[in-house]
Design a protein around this motif. Structure first.
Motif, PDB file in Angstrom:
ATOM      1  N   HIS A  16      16.563 -16.811  -3.817  1.00  0.00           N
ATOM      2  CA  HIS A  16      16.500 -15.751  -2.651  1.00  0.00           C
ATOM      3  C   HIS A  16      15.478 -15.793  -1.369  1.00  0.00           C
ATOM      4  CE1 HIS A  16      21.530 -17.732  -2.797  1.00  0.00           C
ATOM      5  NE2 HIS A  16      21.424 -16.278  -3.494  1.00  0.00           N
ATOM      6  N   GLN A  17      14.971 -15.571  -2.568  1.00  0.00           N
ATOM      7  CA  GLN A  17      13.369 -15.178  -1.914  1.00  0.00           C
ATOM      8  C   GLN A  17      12.086 -16.370  -2.873  1.00  0.00           C
ATOM      9  OE1 GLN A  17      12.781 -11.295  -3.512  1.00  0.00           O
ATOM     10  NE2 GLN A  17      13.879 -12.111  -5.460  1.00  0.00           N
ATOM     11  N   TYR A  40      12.504  -8.839  -4.887  1.00  0.00           N
ATOM     12  CA  TYR A  40      13.335  -7.823  -4.921  1.00  0.00           C
ATOM     13  C   TYR A  40      13.692  -7.504  -6.324  1.00  0.00           C
ATOM     14  CZ  TYR A  40      13.864  -6.083  -0.493  1.00  0.00           C
ATOM     15  OH  TYR A  40      14.224  -5.619   1.064  1.00  0.00           O
ATOM     16  N   TYR A  41      13.436  -6.527  -7.454  1.00  0.00           N
ATOM     17  CA  TYR A  41      13.680  -6.649  -8.026  1.00  0.00           C
ATOM     18  C   TYR A  41      14.795  -6.064  -8.640  1.00  0.00           C
ATOM     19  CZ  TYR A  41      13.232  -6.806 -13.507  1.00  0.00           C
ATOM     20  OH  TYR A  41      13.434  -7.237 -14.708  1.00  0.00           O
ATOM     21  N   THR A  42      15.921  -5.982  -9.461  1.00  0.00           N
ATOM     22  CA  THR A  42      17.387  -4.879  -9.086  1.00  0.00           C
ATOM     23  C   THR A  42      17.227  -4.044  -7.918  1.00  0.00           C
ATOM     24  OG1 THR A  42      15.826  -2.984 -10.439  1.00  0.00           O
ATOM     25  CG2 THR A  42      16.351  -4.737 -12.109  1.00  0.00           C
ATOM     26  N   ASN A  43      17.361  -4.910  -7.059  1.00  0.00           N
ATOM     27  CA  ASN A  43      17.693  -4.141  -6.138  1.00  0.00           C
ATOM     28  C   ASN A  43      16.659  -3.788  -5.767  1.00  0.00           C
ATOM     29  OD1 ASN A  43      19.889  -6.338  -5.504  1.00  0.00           O
ATOM     30  ND2 ASN A  43      21.395  -4.681  -6.687  1.00  0.00           N
ATOM     31  N   LEU A  44      15.596  -3.424  -5.259  1.00  0.00           N
ATOM     32  CA  LEU A  44      14.966  -2.369  -4.694  1.00  0.00           C
ATOM     33  C   LEU A  44      13.408  -3.411  -4.901  1.00  0.00           C
ATOM     34  CD1 LEU A  44      14.729   0.123  -7.501  1.00  0.00           C
ATOM     35  CD2 LEU A  44      15.569   0.406  -5.126  1.00  0.00           C
ATOM     36  N   PRO A  45      12.657  -2.838  -3.492  1.00  0.00           N
ATOM     37  CA  PRO A  45      11.468  -3.917  -3.581  1.00  0.00           C
ATOM     38  C   PRO A  45      10.417  -3.578  -4.519  1.00  0.00           C
ATOM     39  CG  PRO A  45      11.921  -2.424  -2.248  1.00  0.00           C
ATOM     40  CD  PRO A  45      13.236  -1.912  -2.782  1.00  0.00           C
ATOM     41  N   VAL A 105     -14.147 -14.106 -15.935  1.00  0.00           N
ATOM     42  CA  VAL A 105     -13.550 -13.313 -15.034  1.00  0.00           C
ATOM     43  C   VAL A 105     -12.585 -11.852 -15.477  1.00  0.00           C
ATOM     44  CG1 VAL A 105     -13.370 -14.805 -13.531  1.00  0.00           C
ATOM     45  CG2 VAL A 105     -11.772 -15.064 -14.524  1.00  0.00           C
ATOM     46  N   GLN A 106     -12.561 -10.908 -15.315  1.00  0.00           N
ATOM     47  CA  GLN A 106     -11.355 -10.115 -15.360  1.00  0.00           C
ATOM     48  C   GLN A 106     -10.058 -10.338 -14.915  1.00  0.00           C
ATOM     49  OE1 GLN A 106     -12.026  -6.744 -17.918  1.00  0.00           O
ATOM     50  NE2 GLN A 106     -14.073  -7.275 -18.472  1.00  0.00           N
ATOM     51  N   VAL A 107      -9.330 -10.083 -14.807  1.00  0.00           N
ATOM     52  CA  VAL A 107      -7.919  -8.976 -14.141  1.00  0.00           C
ATOM     53  C   VAL A 107      -7.590  -8.121 -14.036  1.00  0.00           C
ATOM     54  CG1 VAL A 107      -7.227 -11.530 -14.327  1.00  0.00           C
ATOM     55  CG2 VAL A 107      -6.386 -10.081 -15.204  1.00  0.00           C
ATOM     56  N   TYR A 108      -7.012  -7.202 -12.557  1.00  0.00           N
ATOM     57  CA  TYR A 108      -6.703  -6.111 -12.903  1.00  0.00           C
ATOM     58  C   TYR A 108      -5.713  -6.060 -11.481  1.00  0.00           C
ATOM     59  CZ  TYR A 108      -9.492  -4.924  -8.844  1.00  0.00           C
ATOM     60  OH  TYR A 108     -11.091  -5.710  -8.208  1.00  0.00           O
ATOM     61  N   GLY A 109      -4.635  -5.171 -12.267  1.00  0.00           N
ATOM     62  CA  GLY A 109      -3.372  -5.052 -11.008  1.00  0.00           C
ATOM     63  C   GLY A 109      -2.678  -4.052 -10.765  1.00  0.00           C
ATOM     64  N   CYS A 110      -1.834  -4.265  -9.837  1.00  0.00           N
ATOM     65  CA  CYS A 110      -0.997  -2.786  -9.364  1.00  0.00           C
ATOM     66  C   CYS A 110       0.213  -3.003  -8.334  1.00  0.00           C
ATOM     67  CB  CYS A 110      -1.942  -1.979  -7.905  1.00  0.00           C
ATOM     68  SG  CYS A 110      -1.701  -2.629  -6.214  1.00  0.00           S
ATOM     69  N   THR A 111       1.070  -2.507  -9.244  1.00  0.00           N
ATOM     70  CA  THR A 111       2.944  -2.879  -8.500  1.00  0.00           C
ATOM     71  C   THR A 111       2.735  -1.656  -8.122  1.00  0.00           C
ATOM     72  OG1 THR A 111       2.803  -3.805 -10.763  1.00  0.00           O
ATOM     73  CG2 THR A 111       4.754  -3.794  -9.770  1.00  0.00           C
ATOM     74  N   VAL A 112       3.908  -1.887  -7.081  1.00  0.00           N
ATOM     75  CA  VAL A 112       5.038  -0.987  -5.955  1.00  0.00           C
ATOM     76  C   VAL A 112       5.940  -1.519  -6.735  1.00  0.00           C
ATOM     77  CG1 VAL A 112       4.984  -0.167  -4.082  1.00  0.00           C
ATOM     78  CG2 VAL A 112       2.823  -0.532  -4.149  1.00  0.00           C
ATOM     79  N   TYR A 113       6.569  -0.463  -6.889  1.00  0.00           N
ATOM     80  CA  TYR A 113       8.558  -0.611  -7.697  1.00  0.00           C
ATOM     81  C   TYR A 113       9.280   0.707  -6.834  1.00  0.00           C
ATOM     82  CZ  TYR A 113      12.511  -1.434  -9.375  1.00  0.00           C
ATOM     83  OH  TYR A 113      14.289  -1.179  -9.986  1.00  0.00           O
ATOM     84  N   GLY A 114      10.033  -0.036  -5.709  1.00  0.00           N
ATOM     85  CA  GLY A 114      10.772   0.807  -5.137  1.00  0.00           C
ATOM     86  C   GLY A 114      10.757   1.393  -3.611  1.00  0.00           C
ATOM     87  N   ASP A 115      10.135   3.473  -4.001  1.00  0.00           N
ATOM     88  CA  ASP A 115      10.040   3.746  -2.886  1.00  0.00           C
ATOM     89  C   ASP A 115       7.886   3.583  -3.369  1.00  0.00           C
ATOM     90  OD1 ASP A 115       8.343   5.776  -2.131  1.00  0.00           O
ATOM     91  OD2 ASP A 115       9.310   7.315  -3.597  1.00  0.00           O
ATOM     92  N   PRO A 116       7.536   3.547  -2.271  1.00  0.00           N
ATOM     93  CA  PRO A 116       5.934   3.415  -1.852  1.00  0.00           C
ATOM     94  C   PRO A 116       5.072   3.907  -2.505  1.00  0.00           C
ATOM     95  CG  PRO A 116       7.330   3.245   0.317  1.00  0.00           C
ATOM     96  CD  PRO A 116       8.226   3.599  -0.712  1.00  0.00           C
ATOM     97  N   ASP A 117       5.522   5.415  -3.082  1.00  0.00           N
ATOM     98  CA  ASP A 117       4.946   5.931  -4.024  1.00  0.00           C
ATOM     99  C   ASP A 117       4.870   5.353  -5.165  1.00  0.00           C
ATOM    100  OD1 ASP A 117       4.168   7.572  -1.081  1.00  0.00           O
ATOM    101  OD2 ASP A 117       5.607   9.078  -1.910  1.00  0.00           O
TER     102      ASP A 117
END
Length: 155
Positions: free
Chosen positions: A76-77, A93-98, A117-129
């Protein structure tokens, strides 16, 4: 800098994770590999979506190669990452959190004009902070944990 979806395709080792994702008990605390567009573990090959955007499936793996999350888990997404400029983005959504995942590439040139090339990333889970930052390895991506070469990596 000229980055394409092809630069992201492969299995990338995650060297470090900071923030809430590194804490025991967090759903992605065991993040060790990111597969993008490999055709394995639900990381479907790159394609164009209905809006002509370049997209690819992805999978997040633990150190043993177990799937923590993948495109095939999504219902559903959208389960596809979209190339936006020089960055791949996914929100859902993952485990009902954004959950928001952003993966970027840094293009490097050696003194003898070899491109990596090099990869790097960030992840925001649930609370935007709650931002988790992770660092990846340089190219070419290593083989996945099971030792087999992923499909679509040019090998």
């Amino acid at each position: 800098m000229s980055v394409s979806m092809g630069d992201f395709v492969g299995t990338w080792k995650v060297n470090f994770v900071t923030g809430p994702l590194a804490q025991t008990g967090e759903p992605l605390a065991g993040l060790s590999y990111v597969q993008i567009g490999t055709g394995t573990n639900g990381a479907t090959a790159p394609s164009l979506d209905a809006g002509w955007q370049v997209v690819a499936g992805f999978a997040l793996l633990d150190a043993a190669g177990g799937v923590l999350f993948s495109t095939s888990d999504v219902k559903h997404q959208s389960g596809l990452m979209m190339l936006s400029g020089d960055q791949l983005r996914w929100k859902g959504y993952y485990t009902n959190l954004p959950l928001y995942i952003y993966i970027s590439i840094a293009e490097l040139w050696t003194p003898n004009d070899e491109r990596t090339v090099q990869v790097y990333g960030c992840t925001v889970y649930g609370d935007p902070d709650q931002v988790g930052v992770w660092g990846g390895t340089g190219s070419p991506p290593p083989n996945p944990p099971n030792g087999g070469a992923p499909k679509g990596d040019g090998s």
